[in-house]
Design a protein around this motif. Structure first.
Motif, PDB file in Angstrom:
ATOM      1  N   SER A  15       0.719  -1.170  -0.072  1.00 42.66           N
ATOM      2  CA  SER A  15       0.122  -0.017   0.087  1.00 42.66           C
ATOM      3  C   SER A  15       1.017   1.269   0.022  1.00 42.66           C
ATOM      4  O   SER A  15       0.228   2.407  -0.138  1.00 42.66           O
ATOM      5  CB  SER A  15      -1.115   0.076   1.088  1.00 42.66           C
ATOM      6  N   HIS A  16       2.213   1.170   0.215  1.00 44.49           N
ATOM      7  CA  HIS A  16       2.869   2.071   0.018  1.00 44.49           C
ATOM      8  C   HIS A  16       3.765   2.589  -1.218  1.00 44.49           C
ATOM      9  O   HIS A  16       3.367   3.618  -1.855  1.00 44.49           O
ATOM     10  CB  HIS A  16       4.125   2.306   1.200  1.00 44.49           C
ATOM     11  N   CYS A  17       4.423   1.711  -1.660  1.00 44.93           N
ATOM     12  CA  CYS A  17       4.870   1.795  -2.979  1.00 44.93           C
ATOM     13  C   CYS A  17       4.232   1.424  -4.108  1.00 44.93           C
ATOM     14  O   CYS A  17       4.309   1.838  -5.450  1.00 44.93           O
ATOM     15  CB  CYS A  17       6.355   1.194  -3.160  1.00 44.93           C
ATOM     16  N   GLN A  18       2.955   0.557  -4.034  1.00 50.41           N
ATOM     17  CA  GLN A  18       2.317   0.048  -4.863  1.00 50.41           C
ATOM     18  C   GLN A  18       2.851  -0.437  -6.094  1.00 50.41           C
ATOM     19  O   GLN A  18       2.327  -1.041  -7.181  1.00 50.41           O
ATOM     20  CB  GLN A  18       1.395   1.120  -5.377  1.00 50.41           C
ATOM     21  N   ARG A  26       0.426  -4.803   8.679  1.00 47.61           N
ATOM     22  CA  ARG A  26       0.912  -4.254   9.679  1.00 47.61           C
ATOM     23  C   ARG A  26       0.133  -4.150  10.967  1.00 47.61           C
ATOM     24  O   ARG A  26      -1.069  -3.996  10.700  1.00 47.61           O
ATOM     25  CB  ARG A  26       1.048  -2.669   9.496  1.00 47.61           C
ATOM     26  N   HIS A  31      -2.411  -1.858   7.186  1.00 46.76           N
ATOM     27  CA  HIS A  31      -1.788  -1.785   5.768  1.00 46.76           C
ATOM     28  C   HIS A  31      -1.215  -3.035   5.506  1.00 46.76           C
ATOM     29  O   HIS A  31      -0.362  -3.653   6.440  1.00 46.76           O
ATOM     30  CB  HIS A  31      -1.052  -0.774   5.574  1.00 46.76           C
ATOM     31  N   LEU A  33       2.136  -4.233   3.433  1.00 52.35           N
ATOM     32  CA  LEU A  33       3.380  -3.606   2.963  1.00 52.35           C
ATOM     33  C   LEU A  33       4.545  -4.625   2.372  1.00 52.35           C
ATOM     34  O   LEU A  33       4.372  -5.777   2.848  1.00 52.35           O
ATOM     35  CB  LEU A  33       4.021  -2.883   4.213  1.00 52.35           C
ATOM     36  N   ALA A  41       9.116   2.298   7.073  1.00 48.46           N
ATOM     37  CA  ALA A  41       8.100   2.671   7.819  1.00 48.46           C
ATOM     38  C   ALA A  41       8.501   2.506   9.139  1.00 48.46           C
ATOM     39  O   ALA A  41       8.463   3.578  10.176  1.00 48.46           O
ATOM     40  CB  ALA A  41       6.789   2.294   7.656  1.00 48.46           C
ATOM     41  N   GLU A  45       9.428   5.816  11.461  1.00 45.62           N
ATOM     42  CA  GLU A  45       8.651   6.217  12.950  1.00 45.62           C
ATOM     43  C   GLU A  45       9.200   6.137  13.983  1.00 45.62           C
ATOM     44  O   GLU A  45       8.994   7.049  14.837  1.00 45.62           O
ATOM     45  CB  GLU A  45       7.550   4.985  13.068  1.00 45.62           C
TER      46      GLU A  45
ATOM     47  N   LEU B 411       2.990   6.936   6.618  1.00 46.37           N
ATOM     48  CA  LEU B 411       3.964   6.086   6.190  1.00 46.37           C
ATOM     49  C   LEU B 411       3.593   4.842   5.634  1.00 46.37           C
ATOM     50  O   LEU B 411       4.553   4.096   4.888  1.00 46.37           O
ATOM     51  CB  LEU B 411       5.142   5.848   7.370  1.00 46.37           C
ATOM     52  N   SER B 412       2.458   4.241   5.826  1.00 42.95           N
ATOM     53  CA  SER B 412       1.998   3.257   5.328  1.00 42.95           C
ATOM     54  C   SER B 412       1.089   3.284   4.111  1.00 42.95           C
ATOM     55  O   SER B 412       1.035   2.458   3.250  1.00 42.95           O
ATOM     56  CB  SER B 412       1.224   2.342   6.237  1.00 42.95           C
ATOM     57  N   GLN B 413       0.827   4.660   3.863  1.00 44.99           N
ATOM     58  CA  GLN B 413       0.075   4.759   2.598  1.00 44.99           C
ATOM     59  C   GLN B 413       1.085   5.309   1.256  1.00 44.99           C
ATOM     60  O   GLN B 413       2.230   5.399   1.607  1.00 44.99           O
ATOM     61  CB  GLN B 413      -0.875   5.735   2.768  1.00 44.99           C
ATOM     62  N   LYS B 414       0.133   5.335   0.293  1.00 44.29           N
ATOM     63  CA  LYS B 414       0.887   5.971  -0.997  1.00 44.29           C
ATOM     64  C   LYS B 414       1.996   7.034  -0.531  1.00 44.29           C
ATOM     65  O   LYS B 414       1.424   7.945   0.169  1.00 44.29           O
ATOM     66  CB  LYS B 414       0.049   6.129  -1.746  1.00 44.29           C
TER      67      LYS B 414
END
Lengths: 350, 519
Positions: A15-18, A26, A31, A33, A41, A45, B411-414
């Motif tokens: 869901s971050h880099c797609q 997570r 999400h 990942l 992430a 954090e 940070l977990s999203q696009k």
């Protein structure tokens, strides 16, 4: 916010880099990942926590309390990574305490020694034996398995400080994670310990005189720490202490795990609650002073460690269990106790 | 207070002998004991009644919040604790003694049948049962259906200022003030009755043989609302919130200035711990304290908070106080169905192993601060949660659980082109010792929470406290929320926009606030 991806055999995109397919969901946010995005992430954090709470200053020497367990291993790894990535300019040192528990600490210290080489960080080990003249094995022999965790906890806290002082460390970091903090909030609430309740969510603790301590992993879920260690293939030691764990904390822990299973955000929700509790001004709080014997911070005439130690040396292990403040003056003057006073404080017969 | 000897006391408790059947009452030393309330305290029937009754009167006496002649609305659920509260009020009013309670009670009952999918017949049956109890008291009573939330005015979500009595002032002065004000208040409440009602609601009062006063569409709307909430945890929270709004509205319309809730000590212990788990730490004292001033003109009080559920159960059984079992959302739900259910079973289990659990949790709550900012200006309104009306706890410091959650989400999203404002925490190098925190913290960081969402969306999230945001997060759609919530959301948005537009002409808000208070 997006919900967790459907549980199917189809690869779920990160869901971050797609781009890459996700390898984990997570626990904290739900999400999905991929591996690099999760590492990124997780590390960022911790960086945000460090930066926003202004935990360190450039050039400081920071002691990492290292037990060889997952939390401190991940902490040491992440701090090293972040120190280089963001140019913190910190001088990191591993700091370990040898409680003298055969079959537990001796093995975990081996892990710490390996970590020292893997991360190329200096390591200092302080032992209960050299500081107090007692190992935990010897203490358990005298006090039994009922209150032994009190001794270990109090001694460890001070041992870490003393080790840090020997090395001239500016700050100590411990691997306490979000689950630990939430659990402590619940436990202090259940016990009605309002003074600790107020302190336990602070990211940095320690007043003047003491070396400040901080918890950079305060907002990191235990499950994510395990995931991080697992995917990074970090070398850590995962065995429960051979002496019985703290029973009451166990209740709080089990409850927190149940809460997490009902609503995953519950852990951080509990911390949020703890951070926002407002305590009445007129509630009496213990006044912090220093121990008349060793000079360590204490709310009584004698600090807990000195009382516990005195109890061990006098053969009265219960002296430090419960509150016997009235006896402190006698202890300070090194006077003998009366027969009646002593009777209550002896170890129970096994 | 003397914690020093606590440890010794524990040992003493262990040593006390177990009371036997033939034991005498510890109080009068005459009657034979019939029950043990606390360890070692065996009471006879008469002394137990006296103890129970005295506790209620003492609670009202020492808190001095209810004035003679004041109208007090008793919120009844039919359960043991609130039924017991009703019996105490009856007892206190029936007395011939000079210390007779002198307020004017009324009863409100919220029929939540639609939330648990009960048929109209079932609901009518239960309501009839409740009504027969209420009728016997001779007090006026109001049966309000959950469906009526769809007719509530948005004023329910506004904290109506009452002229706050000086906290240090004497009770006598406060009473005089109350009597002076009451004439005025009468008139005002009649006015508010006219202005807030969309339809005449009088017929709700005695539904007798008449059909229900809500429409089928409204029942469907309640069902739709609850269906849109994914978790039982959030369902229970939303239902409790709606219930409170209905009670407060009823109190306002009928001219009551106090509402009594029957939360027992056991209930409150569970509520305290579950509210901590729900992220409601900031409003813990309001949610569970003796008096709850969040609605301003209506104060909620909890006079049963020193009774354990066991005491209540014994009293009800011994003195024939009847209660009605009304199934709710959590009835028959498994232990892990919701945070509230889980906490309840946890506390009860722990209480079995450690008998002081409930009282310790309860005493912890006594040390928490109830003092809420008692201001009512427009600024203040914006600082309160839209749903629970507690002070917003989301403008937190940079390093906080709330911020950490936002960072995790981010940070977990696009990947977004730039880090969100306020989160661009500065690198360490740029922070030499003793610098002043000028850039990202304070005002800039706080306003982000309300500014980052699309102002036109119906999503009320930015107007909510931490915990109420979690409720919305558990909903599939916010369109199912009753109109009064949607209206108030828009209202506050507009006010915020207006304030934004005129912000450069506004002086320091703190100053303005002081001026408003002085005038």
């Amino acid at each position: 916010c997006s919900a967790a991806g459907p549980a199917s055999t189809m690869p779920v995109p990160c869901s971050h880099c797609q781009k890459s397919s996700a390898v984990l969901r997570r626990p904290k946010t739900g999400h999905s990942l991929c591996r690099p995005c999760f590492f990124w992430a997780f590390e960022e954090e911790v960086h945000q926590t460090i930066a926003s709470a202004r935990l360190f200053r450039p050039g400081e020497t920071v002691g990492i309390g290292a037990s060889g367990g997952k939390d401190s291993t991940v902490l040491a790894h992440v701090l090293k990574v972040l120190n280089e990535r963001h140019g913190y300019g910190l001088n990191l040192i591993l700091l370990s305490v040898d409680e003298g528990i055969t079959g537990y600490r001796d093995d975990s210290l081996e892990t710490v020694k390996r970590n020292q080489q893997q991360y190329d960080l200096p390591l200092k080990i302080v032992s209960y034996e050299e500081l107090y003249g007692w190992t935990m094995d010897a203490i358990v022999k005298q006090v039994g398995l009922k209150n032994n965790c009190t001794f270990c906890g109090v001694f460890r806290r001070q041992a870490l400080d003393r080790g840090a002082m020997m090395l001239g460390v500016d700050k100590i970091c411990t691997g306490h994670n979000a689950d630990d903090v939430a659990e402590t909030v619940l436990m202090n609430f259940l016990r009605g310990d309002i003074a600790r309740l107020r302190r336990c969510t602070a990211i940095t603790t320690g007043s003047e005189g003491a070396i400040p301590r901080c918890k950079p992993l305060k907002y990191a879920y235990e499950k994510e720490i395990v995931l991080y260690a697992y995917f990074k293939k970090l070398d850590y030691f995962s065995t429960e202490c051979v002496y019985s764990p703290n029973a009451y904390r166990g209740h709080a822990r089990a409850f927190l795990k149940d809460l997490e299973s009902v609503r995953p955000s519950a852990i951080v929700d509990v911390i949020h609650s703890g951070e926002n509790l407002s305590v009445k001004e007129d509630v009496r709080m213990p006044v912090q002073g220093t121990c008349a014997r060793c000079g360590y911070i204490s709310s009584q005439r004698l600090c807990k460690a000195c009382v516990l130690l005195e109890g061990l040396n006098r053969g009265l292990p219960k002296l430090g269990i419960g509150k016997h403040h009235r006896l402190h003056e006698k202890l300070l003057a090194r006077q003998p106790l009366t027969e009646q006073e002593e009777r209550k404080l002896r170890a129970e017969e096994f | 207070m003397c914690q020093i000897h606590e440890e010794y006391q524990d040992h003493m408790v262990e040593n006390t002998s177990i009371p036997s059947i033939s034991q005498k009452c510890v109080k009068c030393k005459e009657g034979s004991a019939v029950l043990v309330i606390r360890v070692g305290d065996a009471f006879c029937r008469g002394c137990f009644k006296e103890y129970f009754v005295h506790k209620f009167r003492a609670m009202l006496g020492k808190t001095r919040l209810i004035f003679p002649g004041e109208k007090v609305l008793l919120a009844l659920s039919g359960g043991p604790a609130s039924s017991s509260m009703l019996s105490q009020v009856q007892e206190g009013l029936s007395r011939e003694a000079p210390k007779k309670l002198r307020f004017i009670p009324g009863i409100v009952y919220i029929d939540e049948g639609s939330a648990c999918g009960q048929s109209l017949e079932e609901r009518a049956g239960r309501i009839a049962q409740m009504e027969s109890i209420f009728q016997a008291t001779g007090f006026p009573f109001y049966v309000v259906h959950l469906e009526e939330v769809f007719r509530l005015p948005s004023s329910v979500l506004q904290c109506v200022s009452s002229i706050p009595g000086k906290p240090g002032g004497s009770y006598k002065a406060a009473v005089d003030q109350f009597i002076q004000d009451s004439q005025l208040f009468e008139a005002q409440s009649r006015l508010s009755e006219l202005s807030t009602q969309d339809r005449p609601e009088e017929e709700v009062r005695t539904s007798g043989g008449r059909p229900f006063t809500f429409t089928l569409q409204e029942t469907k709307a309640v069902e739709r609302l609850l269906d849109s909430v994914k978790t039982l945890t959030a369902k229970e929270q939303i239902l409790q919130m709606l219930r409170h709004h209905l009670i407060v509205h009823t109190a306002r319309v009928k001219g009551y200035s106090k509402v009594m809730m029957g939360d027992s000590c056991s209930r409150l212990a569970v509520k305290l711990l579950s509210n901590i788990s729900l992220g409601r730490g900031a409003s813990l004292a309001m949610d569970t304290g003796f008096s709850d001033p969040r609605y301003g003109d209506i104060t909620i009080i909890r006079p049963m908070r020193e009774y354990s559920s066991k005491e209540i159960a014994f009293y009800n059984k011994m003195f024939g106080v009847s209660s009605v079992f009304i199934p709710n959302l959590g009835t028959k739900a498994p232990e892990k169905a919701s945070i509230q259910r889980l906490t309840e079973s946890f506390v009860n289990k722990l209480q079995m192993d450690f008998p002081s659990t409930i009282s310790t949790i309860y005493r912890t709550s006594e040390k928490l601060n109830t003092a809420c900012p008692q201001l009512s200006s427009d600024q203040e309104q914006a600082e309160r949660c839209l749903l629970c009306l507690c002070a917003l706890d989301t403008g937190a410091a940079e390093a906080s659980a709330f911020r950490a959650t936002l960072v995790s989400e981010q940070l977990s999203q696009k990947s977004c082109p730039e880090p969100p404002p306020g989160l661009s925490a500065p690198g360490l190098q740029r922070r030499p010792a003793g610098d002043e925190r000028t850039d990202c913290c304070g005002s800039g960081g706080g306003s982000r929470c309300s500014a980052d969402e699309d102002a036109s969306s119906p999503d009320p999230r930015s107007l909510l406290c931490y915990s109420c945001r979690l409720i919305i997060k558990d909903m599939t759609s916010v369109e199912t929320l009753p109109p009064y919530i949607v209206l108030e959301t828009e209202h506050r948005r507009r006010r915020a926009q207006m304030r934004e537009e005129i912000s450069e002409f506004l002086l320091d808000p703190a100053q303005e606030l002081c001026a408003a208070l002085e005038s």
